[in-house]
Design an enzyme around this catalytic site. Sequence first.
Site, PDB file in Angstrom:
ATOM      1  CG  HIS A 172      -1.619   1.324   1.441  1.00  0.00           C
ATOM      2  ND1 HIS A 172      -1.401   2.146   2.532  1.00  0.00           N
ATOM      3  CD2 HIS A 172      -2.543   1.960   0.670  1.00  0.00           C
ATOM      4  CE1 HIS A 172      -2.163   3.221   2.438  1.00  0.00           C
ATOM      5  NE2 HIS A 172      -2.870   3.132   1.327  1.00  0.00           N
ATOM      6  CB  SER A 173       0.853   4.258   0.368  1.00  0.00           C
ATOM      7  OG  SER A 173       1.254   5.592   0.298  1.00  0.00           O
TER       8      SER A 173
END
Length: 311
Positions: free
Chosen positions: A101-102
């Site tokens: 994520h991210s």
Amino acid sequence: MGLHSELKLAVPWGHIALKVWGSQKNPPVLCLHGWLDNANSFDRLIPLLPQDFCYMAMDFGGHGLSSHYNPGLPYYQQNFVSEVRRVATAFKWNQFTLLGHSFGGCVGGTFACMFPEMVDKLILLDSTPFFLDSNEMENILTYRRRNIEHTLQVEASQKKSLRAVSPEEMLQGFLNNNSHLDKDCGELILQRGTTKVDAGLVLNRDRRISWPENSFDFVSKEMFVHSAKSLQASVLMIKALQGYYDVRRANDADKAPMHFMVDTLRSTLKERFQFVEVPGNHYIHMNKPQVVAGVVGPFLQGLQRMTSARL
């Protein structure tokens, strides 16, 4: 798959903390959290994913329950890529799936380019581009300088005790800096990101870690195109429509770098690349885990083939 276990992997500077769901006899999926988050950010998503995998969510060094780096050692993206390799070596994985994520997606993507034979699937959850936005060219030296100066400043003040605050103040401050998180999600990350002391709560994360652009290993667009050619993994990229589009929030309105990344991966990987846009913000995997699970689950099991979609 609601139950999980905790592991600590010994490393030269201490340990890497991991949360594990499922049997380690199953195919491994290593989950990489975003900047200043921790392994708890996957607590809502993983129970909704196929149960015939082993999911491990690690805390990067200086985050969550993992050890801080030794004094004098700064935090750079390359260090986190190295941590992924250490985890794979410790568990003797010849091949595994990466879900990031991210910033965790940037780390996972970089690892998949460096060690292409080790990654069979790469899942990017609202990940920002891996390369240098041309708008940032004149700032790159400033970021490098700022990271060094911030590290020295923190080291000079390390003798000062950490400021403890009430749980309510800690949560409010955290939410003020993370507008895409609601109260429940904020509490979930702080459960692993804080320690209770007599005066209240203190943050676990290393104070040497500052803004992501200070530690990001920016590469040119040309280098990104070249690196993408080494990918052997099938790649699923999930983009939250109200998510982030750049490492620096100040550049978020400029979507050209993200479009370049998508176009490059699509033209390079062809049928091995899937791009799905979903309604939601940057923490879509926490706020609407069922939406993300509906896309990730079939991809893990190889049941769904799509090149582009919007849900």
